[in-house]
Structure formats: C-alpha cells, structure tokens
Design a protein around this motif. Structure first.
Motif, PDB file in Angstrom:
ATOM      1  N   GLU A   1       2.776 -33.506  24.883  1.00  0.00           N
ATOM      2  CA  GLU A   1       1.848 -34.372  24.151  1.00  0.00           C
ATOM      3  C   GLU A   1       0.439 -34.226  24.721  1.00  0.00           C
ATOM      4  N   ALA A   2       0.333 -34.144  26.022  1.00  0.00           N
ATOM      5  CA  ALA A   2      -0.980 -33.947  26.649  1.00  0.00           C
ATOM      6  C   ALA A   2      -1.575 -32.604  26.240  1.00  0.00           C
ATOM      7  N   ARG A   3      -0.740 -31.594  26.117  1.00  0.00           N
ATOM      8  CA  ARG A   3      -1.223 -30.277  25.695  1.00  0.00           C
ATOM      9  C   ARG A   3      -1.763 -30.335  24.266  1.00  0.00           C
ATOM     10  N   ILE A   4      -1.091 -31.074  23.391  1.00  0.00           N
ATOM     11  CA  ILE A   4      -1.550 -31.216  22.002  1.00  0.00           C
ATOM     12  C   ILE A   4      -2.896 -31.932  21.961  1.00  0.00           C
ATOM     13  N   VAL A   5      -3.042 -32.986  22.747  1.00  0.00           N
ATOM     14  CA  VAL A   5      -4.313 -33.714  22.789  1.00  0.00           C
ATOM     15  C   VAL A   5      -5.409 -32.807  23.334  1.00  0.00           C
ATOM     16  N   ARG A   6      -5.094 -31.946  24.306  1.00  0.00           N
ATOM     17  CA  ARG A   6      -6.088 -31.014  24.830  1.00  0.00           C
ATOM     18  C   ARG A   6      -6.566 -30.062  23.742  1.00  0.00           C
ATOM     19  N   ARG A   7      -5.644 -29.562  22.917  1.00  0.00           N
ATOM     20  CA  ARG A   7      -6.037 -28.684  21.811  1.00  0.00           C
ATOM     21  C   ARG A   7      -6.937 -29.411  20.819  1.00  0.00           C
ATOM     22  N   GLU A   8      -6.584 -30.663  20.504  1.00  0.00           N
ATOM     23  CA  GLU A   8      -7.415 -31.455  19.598  1.00  0.00           C
ATOM     24  C   GLU A   8      -8.807 -31.667  20.185  1.00  0.00           C
ATOM     25  N   LEU A   9      -8.878 -31.895  21.478  1.00  0.00           N
ATOM     26  CA  LEU A   9     -10.163 -32.084  22.147  1.00  0.00           C
ATOM     27  C   LEU A   9     -10.993 -30.806  22.114  1.00  0.00           C
ATOM     28  N   GLN A  10     -10.347 -29.671  22.339  1.00  0.00           N
ATOM     29  CA  GLN A  10     -11.064 -28.400  22.256  1.00  0.00           C
ATOM     30  C   GLN A  10     -11.597 -28.162  20.848  1.00  0.00           C
TER      31      GLN A  10
ATOM     32  N   CYS B   1     -12.309 -30.451  18.663  1.00  0.00           N
ATOM     33  CA  CYS B   1     -13.386 -31.422  18.444  1.00  0.00           C
ATOM     34  C   CYS B   1     -14.682 -30.921  19.071  1.00  0.00           C
ATOM     35  N   TYR B   2     -14.612 -30.424  20.285  1.00  0.00           N
ATOM     36  CA  TYR B   2     -15.810 -29.900  20.948  1.00  0.00           C
ATOM     37  C   TYR B   2     -16.394 -28.724  20.176  1.00  0.00           C
ATOM     38  N   ASN B   3     -15.534 -27.861  19.686  1.00  0.00           N
ATOM     39  CA  ASN B   3     -16.010 -26.686  18.967  1.00  0.00           C
ATOM     40  C   ASN B   3     -16.613 -27.035  17.610  1.00  0.00           C
ATOM     41  N   THR B   4     -16.075 -28.012  16.918  1.00  0.00           N
ATOM     42  CA  THR B   4     -16.567 -28.330  15.579  1.00  0.00           C
ATOM     43  C   THR B   4     -17.768 -29.268  15.591  1.00  0.00           C
ATOM     44  N   GLU B   5     -17.891 -30.109  16.602  1.00  0.00           N
ATOM     45  CA  GLU B   5     -18.952 -31.108  16.602  1.00  0.00           C
ATOM     46  C   GLU B   5     -20.278 -30.594  17.136  1.00  0.00           C
ATOM     47  N   GLY B   6     -20.264 -29.521  17.879  1.00  0.00           N
ATOM     48  CA  GLY B   6     -21.517 -28.958  18.374  1.00  0.00           C
ATOM     49  C   GLY B   6     -22.193 -29.856  19.386  1.00  0.00           C
ATOM     50  N   VAL B   7     -23.483 -30.154  19.167  1.00  0.00           N
ATOM     51  CA  VAL B   7     -24.254 -30.923  20.147  1.00  0.00           C
ATOM     52  C   VAL B   7     -23.843 -32.392  20.211  1.00  0.00           C
TER      53      VAL B   7
ATOM     54  N   LEU C   1     -11.241 -39.256  22.503  1.00  0.00           N
ATOM     55  CA  LEU C   1     -10.210 -38.247  22.687  1.00  0.00           C
ATOM     56  C   LEU C   1     -10.216 -37.727  24.127  1.00  0.00           C
ATOM     57  N   ALA C   2     -11.392 -37.575  24.704  1.00  0.00           N
ATOM     58  CA  ALA C   2     -11.495 -37.118  26.093  1.00  0.00           C
ATOM     59  C   ALA C   2     -10.906 -38.155  27.046  1.00  0.00           C
ATOM     60  N   GLN C   3     -11.166 -39.429  26.793  1.00  0.00           N
ATOM     61  CA  GLN C   3     -10.608 -40.481  27.639  1.00  0.00           C
ATOM     62  C   GLN C   3      -9.084 -40.536  27.526  1.00  0.00           C
TER      63      GLN C   3
END
Length: 79
Positions: A31-40, A42-48, A57-59
C-alpha cells in the motif's frame, strides 16, 4: 526439568498466525508503494504547484513508511 513440546494443532495454529502476520505486513508495505507511485505522478503532473497540491499525499506517504514496514514474526529484545 521437563521440556515443553507443542501439540500438532498448536504448531499449526502458530504457523497460521505467523503467515497472517507476514501477509498483513506485506500488504501494508505494498500500500505504501502504491501511495509512492501516486505521489510521483502528482509531482510530475502538477509542475511548480506540486508542493501545495501533493502535500496531503506526501504526508500520508511519510506516515505509511514510518508505520508500514515489513516486520518479522519474532521480536528480539536488544537491550
């Protein structure tokens, strides 16, 4: 001093509990691995704006990696 030997049923019960414990530990780690993928993602799509948008999600991921580690069945005191 007599030596205690568990019965076959007690041994099977211990093995069953051990397998359940390890399985639950792995499920939490995945489950933690899935959340890490979602966080990655999110970082890639949201930009600045990723710090503001992905904060929750990071918390959640930080809490999960603190608590959801794969743990063995035996606990050994190291004092």
């Amino acid at each position: 001093m007599p030596e205690y030997r568990p019965s076959v049923d007690e041994y099977r019960q211990t093995l069953k509990l051990r397998e359940e414990h390890i399985r639950e530990s792995w499920v939490k780690a995945m489950e933690a691995r899935i959340v890490r993928r979602e966080l990655q993602d999110c970082y890639n799509t949201e930009g600045v704006n990723n710090i503001e948008v992905c904060y929750d999600l990071a918390q959640k991921y930080l809490a999960m990696i603190r608590d959801n580690k794969v743990k063995g069945y035996k606990v050994i005191d190291q004092e």
